[in-house]
Structure formats: structure tokens, C-alpha cells
Design a protein around this motif. Structure first.
Motif, PDB file in Angstrom:
ATOM      1  N   ASP A 236     -30.814 -10.059  87.357  1.00  0.00           N
ATOM      2  CA  ASP A 236     -31.716 -10.590  86.342  1.00  0.00           C
ATOM      3  C   ASP A 236     -30.878 -11.303  85.441  1.00  0.00           C
ATOM      4  O   ASP A 236     -30.915 -12.501  84.724  1.00  0.00           O
ATOM      5  N   ARG A 237     -29.187 -10.728  85.107  1.00  0.00           N
ATOM      6  CA  ARG A 237     -28.156 -11.152  84.857  1.00  0.00           C
ATOM      7  C   ARG A 237     -27.380 -12.363  85.336  1.00  0.00           C
ATOM      8  O   ARG A 237     -27.782 -13.808  84.025  1.00  0.00           O
ATOM      9  N   LEU A 238     -28.339 -12.655  85.992  1.00  0.00           N
ATOM     10  CA  LEU A 238     -27.441 -13.681  87.218  1.00  0.00           C
ATOM     11  C   LEU A 238     -28.186 -15.297  86.477  1.00  0.00           C
ATOM     12  O   LEU A 238     -28.025 -16.401  85.718  1.00  0.00           O
ATOM     13  N   GLU A 239     -29.676 -14.594  86.237  1.00  0.00           N
ATOM     14  CA  GLU A 239     -30.994 -15.768  86.459  1.00  0.00           C
ATOM     15  C   GLU A 239     -30.873 -16.115  84.565  1.00  0.00           C
ATOM     16  O   GLU A 239     -31.152 -17.371  84.764  1.00  0.00           O
ATOM     17  N   THR A 240     -31.213 -15.137  83.885  1.00  0.00           N
ATOM     18  CA  THR A 240     -30.899 -15.299  82.750  1.00  0.00           C
ATOM     19  C   THR A 240     -29.629 -16.396  81.769  1.00  0.00           C
ATOM     20  O   THR A 240     -29.719 -16.626  81.530  1.00  0.00           O
ATOM     21  N   GLY A 241     -28.563 -15.572  83.444  1.00  0.00           N
ATOM     22  CA  GLY A 241     -27.112 -16.578  82.475  1.00  0.00           C
ATOM     23  C   GLY A 241     -26.187 -15.733  81.589  1.00  0.00           C
ATOM     24  O   GLY A 241     -25.305 -16.390  81.151  1.00  0.00           O
ATOM     25  N   GLU A 242     -26.514 -14.711  82.052  1.00  0.00           N
ATOM     26  CA  GLU A 242     -26.096 -13.297  81.082  1.00  0.00           C
ATOM     27  C   GLU A 242     -24.289 -13.692  81.606  1.00  0.00           C
ATOM     28  O   GLU A 242     -23.434 -12.990  80.597  1.00  0.00           O
ATOM     29  N   PHE A 243     -23.831 -13.632  82.871  1.00  0.00           N
ATOM     30  CA  PHE A 243     -22.553 -13.502  83.354  1.00  0.00           C
ATOM     31  C   PHE A 243     -22.087 -14.982  82.887  1.00  0.00           C
ATOM     32  O   PHE A 243     -21.891 -15.982  83.339  1.00  0.00           O
ATOM     33  N   LYS A 244     -20.926 -14.701  82.313  1.00  0.00           N
ATOM     34  CA  LYS A 244     -19.707 -16.465  81.990  1.00  0.00           C
ATOM     35  C   LYS A 244     -18.433 -15.150  82.101  1.00  0.00           C
ATOM     36  O   LYS A 244     -18.534 -13.782  82.330  1.00  0.00           O
ATOM     37  N   THR A 245     -17.383 -16.414  83.413  1.00  0.00           N
ATOM     38  CA  THR A 245     -16.662 -15.507  84.226  1.00  0.00           C
ATOM     39  C   THR A 245     -15.277 -15.723  82.888  1.00  0.00           C
ATOM     40  O   THR A 245     -15.603 -16.730  81.795  1.00  0.00           O
ATOM     41  N   ALA A 246     -14.258 -14.802  82.997  1.00  0.00           N
ATOM     42  CA  ALA A 246     -13.364 -14.767  81.899  1.00  0.00           C
ATOM     43  C   ALA A 246     -12.055 -14.564  82.500  1.00  0.00           C
ATOM     44  O   ALA A 246     -11.608 -13.217  83.045  1.00  0.00           O
ATOM     45  N   PRO A 247     -11.502 -15.566  83.650  1.00  0.00           N
ATOM     46  CA  PRO A 247     -10.246 -15.354  84.189  1.00  0.00           C
ATOM     47  C   PRO A 247      -9.461 -15.201  83.670  1.00  0.00           C
ATOM     48  O   PRO A 247      -9.123 -15.281  82.420  1.00  0.00           O
ATOM     49  N   THR A 248      -8.470 -13.957  84.651  1.00  0.00           N
ATOM     50  CA  THR A 248      -7.031 -13.562  84.307  1.00  0.00           C
ATOM     51  C   THR A 248      -6.220 -13.716  85.402  1.00  0.00           C
ATOM     52  O   THR A 248      -6.581 -13.701  86.938  1.00  0.00           O
ATOM     53  N   ARG A 249      -4.962 -13.665  85.471  1.00  0.00           N
ATOM     54  CA  ARG A 249      -4.058 -13.573  86.367  1.00  0.00           C
ATOM     55  C   ARG A 249      -3.487 -12.147  86.796  1.00  0.00           C
ATOM     56  O   ARG A 249      -3.110 -11.562  85.620  1.00  0.00           O
ATOM     57  N   PHE A 250      -3.931 -11.862  88.002  1.00  0.00           N
ATOM     58  CA  PHE A 250      -3.752  -9.998  88.338  1.00  0.00           C
ATOM     59  C   PHE A 250      -3.538 -10.396  90.246  1.00  0.00           C
ATOM     60  O   PHE A 250      -2.878 -11.181  90.317  1.00  0.00           O
ATOM     61  N   ASP A 251      -2.127  -9.353  90.083  1.00  0.00           N
ATOM     62  CA  ASP A 251      -2.178  -8.984  91.774  1.00  0.00           C
ATOM     63  C   ASP A 251      -3.344  -8.513  92.639  1.00  0.00           C
ATOM     64  O   ASP A 251      -3.734  -7.372  92.191  1.00  0.00           O
ATOM     65  N   ILE A 252      -3.698  -9.340  93.023  1.00  0.00           N
ATOM     66  CA  ILE A 252      -4.488  -9.692  94.356  1.00  0.00           C
ATOM     67  C   ILE A 252      -4.361  -8.389  95.124  1.00  0.00           C
ATOM     68  O   ILE A 252      -5.702  -7.561  95.279  1.00  0.00           O
ATOM     69  N   VAL A 253      -3.003  -8.461  95.660  1.00  0.00           N
ATOM     70  CA  VAL A 253      -2.934  -6.943  96.914  1.00  0.00           C
ATOM     71  C   VAL A 253      -3.161  -5.520  96.401  1.00  0.00           C
ATOM     72  O   VAL A 253      -3.772  -4.632  96.497  1.00  0.00           O
ATOM     73  N   ARG A 254      -2.969  -5.370  94.988  1.00  0.00           N
ATOM     74  CA  ARG A 254      -2.938  -4.162  94.094  1.00  0.00           C
ATOM     75  C   ARG A 254      -4.730  -3.981  93.806  1.00  0.00           C
ATOM     76  O   ARG A 254      -4.777  -2.765  93.785  1.00  0.00           O
ATOM     77  N   PHE A 255      -5.007  -5.022  93.079  1.00  0.00           N
ATOM     78  CA  PHE A 255      -6.525  -5.042  93.292  1.00  0.00           C
ATOM     79  C   PHE A 255      -7.718  -4.293  94.608  1.00  0.00           C
ATOM     80  O   PHE A 255      -8.391  -3.744  94.280  1.00  0.00           O
ATOM     81  N   SER A 256      -7.188  -5.418  95.808  1.00  0.00           N
ATOM     82  CA  SER A 256      -8.205  -4.886  96.431  1.00  0.00           C
ATOM     83  C   SER A 256      -7.347  -3.762  97.297  1.00  0.00           C
ATOM     84  O   SER A 256      -8.576  -2.982  98.035  1.00  0.00           O
ATOM     85  N   GLU A 257      -5.590  -2.986  97.160  1.00  0.00           N
ATOM     86  CA  GLU A 257      -5.875  -1.629  97.688  1.00  0.00           C
ATOM     87  C   GLU A 257      -7.025  -0.166  96.688  1.00  0.00           C
ATOM     88  O   GLU A 257      -7.218   0.322  96.957  1.00  0.00           O
ATOM     89  N   GLU A 258      -6.405  -0.992  95.533  1.00  0.00           N
ATOM     90  CA  GLU A 258      -7.846   0.305  94.386  1.00  0.00           C
ATOM     91  C   GLU A 258      -9.430   0.016  94.959  1.00  0.00           C
ATOM     92  O   GLU A 258     -10.194   1.211  95.339  1.00  0.00           O
ATOM     93  N   VAL A 259      -8.868  -0.901  95.246  1.00  0.00           N
ATOM     94  CA  VAL A 259     -11.301  -1.337  95.456  1.00  0.00           C
ATOM     95  C   VAL A 259     -10.870  -0.844  96.747  1.00  0.00           C
ATOM     96  O   VAL A 259     -11.924   0.175  97.541  1.00  0.00           O
ATOM     97  N   THR A 260     -10.667  -0.601  98.304  1.00  0.00           N
ATOM     98  CA  THR A 260     -10.822   0.044  99.334  1.00  0.00           C
ATOM     99  C   THR A 260      -9.902   1.397  99.348  1.00  0.00           C
ATOM    100  O   THR A 260     -10.992   2.128  99.770  1.00  0.00           O
TER     101      THR A 260
END
Length: 397
Positions: A236-260
Motif C-alpha cells: 500500500d505504501r509503495l502504491e501510494t508513493g509513501e516510500f521515499k529513499t534516504a540514502p546514507t553511507r554505511f558499512d555493508i558488512v556490519r549491516f549484513s552481519e546484524e541482519v544475519t
């Protein structure tokens, strides 16, 4: 003599008919073209009244007086050029252009008629009239058809406009319902989840195994229903355009380890999520929240469609221009005939059986990827698992 011979040659070879008559209307001479036009031999017409070459209504001229003939023929026709009709020996009537001239010869008047056959011209005129009439009919039909088409288009436009209004209203109602339902359902679901945890806690070590089994079922059911609500709310949020990207610079390795670590908690018995990174750099610029939603969705699918005692590979790779995120499992795979529909909303492969799901997950992931200018690709074979790869372009800063 030479002039007379020349004149005779000209008259005899003229294309048009040439005929001479006296004041009484008697034919004195007729050239070969004139004979051919009327289908007579010279001897058949010379000495006869000119009315024999006219259709029946005009033949009364032969009974009229010389003065009357003189008045109607010589005065009205001489020196003029007009259309007339003649009758051939066969009885056929044909149109011609008639020009009359008057000359004085040896003290008497001679009338010379020049006859040009108009049959072809008249036939051409008739064909042209028929063609114009046909064109007019076609124009009339086309105009009528065009009016009917315009009318139909206006009617269709009106229907489409009404349909769009209704669709907009339905879309708004759907959005309000999804939003309301998602929020209203979350509270009781949280209460159910919390109650199940508390029952397990307060029962202590003496809890009956059957109770533990049913508590686990409650937790799984709540988790599944929460996932469904999350999918609907995200769509619903995608179809109504509510999602707005907010890019930031981050460490993909640390991020992926937390998701894992988070996803390992919901993995099946003895399922292992193995994370690995490739590349000399680990810094990327993306929207962390949207990227996490996409990866969690893919890892959840890998857990759901794989069995116990299996491995799920979670790999990230950074090149100078691209970030790739790959989730690979050894589960049931996707039938080849289903693969072309895999990213469509509410579509589920035919071999999913009783495995719960909404058919929205991969559709949502593709929308997430598009928001960040990326794309999703996959390879799969039945009973040999599936591999999904998210790719995002990387801009140097």
C-alpha cells in the motif's frame, strides 16, 4: 483545279463529319467521316432531307415550309456551336457537337454543318458523374461512420472517466482499510504474542510438553500473520508513493552481519545462514531501511522454502560500480513455467503447497530495488533451490 483538289482532299480526310444542305434542308454533300458517323453510304443520304439524320421528334422538319426551316435552322443555328443528337442507320442515337456556317455559291445559299461525335466525351461524363455519386455516397457513409465512432468514443470516454473515478475511490478505500487493518490487527497480535511468552515464562520448568507445542504454534501463527500484514502495508505504501529513499553511507558488512543474526533466530531447526563478503571496500550509499526490508524478505523466503538441516548462503560483493546482494538456498525451487510470473503481485508458484504466503514478497522486493535504481534477478530449478541477486549501482563520492 489544284485548289479544288486540295479542298476535296481536306474534306475527305477530315476527322469530323462535314455535310452541306440547301435552303430546303436537302443534303447535297457528305464526307466519309460523316457517312461513318451515321453509318450510311453517300448515295443513301445525298438528296434526302436532313431530318433523316435526326431522331423522330425532329423529323417534322421535313414537312415544314422553307421559310420556317430557314427561320429555325439558318437563323438559329448558322454561326453557332451547340450540342445536338443524331440517329444512325442502325437506329442508335448519339450526341454530337454541331457547328453551322453559311456561304454564297453561284447566287444561292449553301449551309455547311461540322459534326463532332461526343459519344466518348458523354460516356466519360457519365462515368465521372457515377464516380462522383459513388464518392458522395462513400463520403456520406464515412461521415456517418465517423459520427458514430465519435459518439462511441465520447460514450467510452465517459464510461472510462466514471470507471477511473470509481477506481480512485476504491483505491482510497482500500488504502484506508489496509492502513486501518494493519494498525488495528497489530495490537491484538502483539498481545497474543506477549501472552504466549508470559504463559511459557510463568509455567516454568514444569510446563507440559503439549502446552509448549501449542505455544509454539501460537508464536508461528502470529509471526505469519504479522508478515502478511507487513506485506500488505508495504504494498500500500509503495502504491501510494509513501516510500521515499534516504540514502546514507554505511558499512555493508556490519549491516549484513546484524541482519544475519536477526534472521538466524527465526530459522528452522539446524538451518544455518552463512554470510560472506567479497571486495576490498565495504562502504556503500543506499537507504538502509529499504535495503533491509528487501534482504529480510529474500532470506525469509529462503528459510520458508528450504528444509531443516540446510544452509542458506548470504553473500555481498562490491565492485567499483556495483553492489550485489545474493541469497541462495537449496529448497524446493521454482517450476520453469511459473518463473515468468514470479514478480507479479499475489502470484505463487504451483509447488508451494501448504507453505503460507501472500505472493507479494518478491513483487515488493522488485519495487524496493527500483526505488534505489537497482534490479532483482534469479535462477532456479525444481528441488535444486533458488538464487536471488539484488544489484545496485554505486556512485563514487
Amino acid at each position: 483545279m489544284e485548289n479544288s483538289a486540295l479542298l476535296k482532299a481536306i474534306i475527305d480526310n477530315a476527322i469530323d463529319g462535314i455535310i452541306t444542305i440547301d435552303d430546303s434542308g436537302t443534303i447535297e454533300t457528305i464526307n466519309p467521316s460523316g457517312c461513318a458517323l451515321f453509318e450510311y453510304e453517300p448515295g443513301e443520304v445525298i438528296g434526302q432531307n436532313i431530318s433523316m439524320l435526326m431522331p423522330t421528334p425532329f423529323q417534322t422538319l421535313q414537312d415544314e415550309s422553307l421559310n420556317h426551316f430557314h427561320g429555325t435552322i439558318t437563323n438559329d443555328i448558322t454561326g453557332t456551336d451547340r450540342e445536338a443528337v443524331g440517329v444512325r442507320k442502325s437506329g442508335d442515337i448519339f450526341p454530337f457537337r454541331l457547328g453551322f456556317s453559311e456561304v454564297q455559291l453561284l447566287g444561292r445559299k449553301i449551309h455547311i454543318g461540322f459534326i463532332h461525335d461526343l459519344s466518348r466525351e458523354k460516356q466519360a461524363e457519365e462515368r465521372l458523374k457515377e464516380h462522383l455519386l459513388h464518392l458522395e455516397e462513400q463520403v456520406e457513409k464515412r461521415t456517418k461512420l465517423l459520427k458514430e465512432t465519435v459518439s462511441a468514443l465520447e460514450y467510452a470516454k465517459e464510461k472510462v472517466s466514471k470507471s477511473l473515478e470509481k477506481e480512485t475511490e476504491l483505491g482510497q478505500l482500500k488504502s484506508r482499510f489496509v492502513s486501518m487493518a494493519s494498525h488495528e490487527f497489530r495490537t491484538p497480535l502483539s498481545s497474543i504474542q506477549l501472552s504466549a511468552i508470559l504463559i511459557e515464562k510463568y509455567a516454568g520448568e514444569c510446563i507440559h510438553p503439549g502446552i509448549i507445542k501449542h505455544i509454539d504454534k501460537i508464536k508461528v501463527s502470529v509471526s505469519n500473520l504479522t508478515g502478511i500484514l507487513n506485506d500488505f502495508l508495504s504494498l500500500d505504501r509503495l502504491e501510494t508513493g509513501e516510500f521515499k529513499t534516504a540514502p546514507t553511507r554505511f558499512d555493508i558488512v556490519r549491516f549484513s552481519e546484524e541482519v544475519t543474526e536477526e534472521m538466524q533466530l527465526i530459522a528452522k531447526q539446524n538451518q544455518q545462514i552463512i554470510y560472506q563478503h567479497t571486495g576490498t571496500s565495504s562502504m556503500v550509499s543506499l537507504d538502509q531501511a529499504i535495503l533491509k526490508n528487501a534482504i529480510v524478505n529474500l532470506v525469509s523466503n529462503a528459510i520458508k522454502y528450504s528444509g531443516e538441516n540446510t544452509f542458506i548462503e548470504f553473500n555481498t560483493e562490491i565492485t567499483p560500480s556495483l553492489l550485489s546482494v545474493t541469497i541462495k538456498d537449496n529448497g524446493i525451487g521454482i517450476p520453469e513455467h511459473d518463473q515468468k510470473h514470479l514478480f507479479e503481485a499475489f502470484f505463487r508458484a504451483h509447488n508451494t503447497g501448504t507453505i503460507p504466503g501472500t505472493g507479494l514478497g518478491l513483487h515488493i522486493v522488485t519495487r524496493y530495488a527500483k526505488l534505489m535504481e537497482g534490479h532483482l534477478e534469479f535462477t532456479s530449478k525444481v528441488n535444486q533451490g533458488a538464487s536471488f541477486t539484488l544489484s545496485f549501482p554505486q556512485k563514487h563520492e
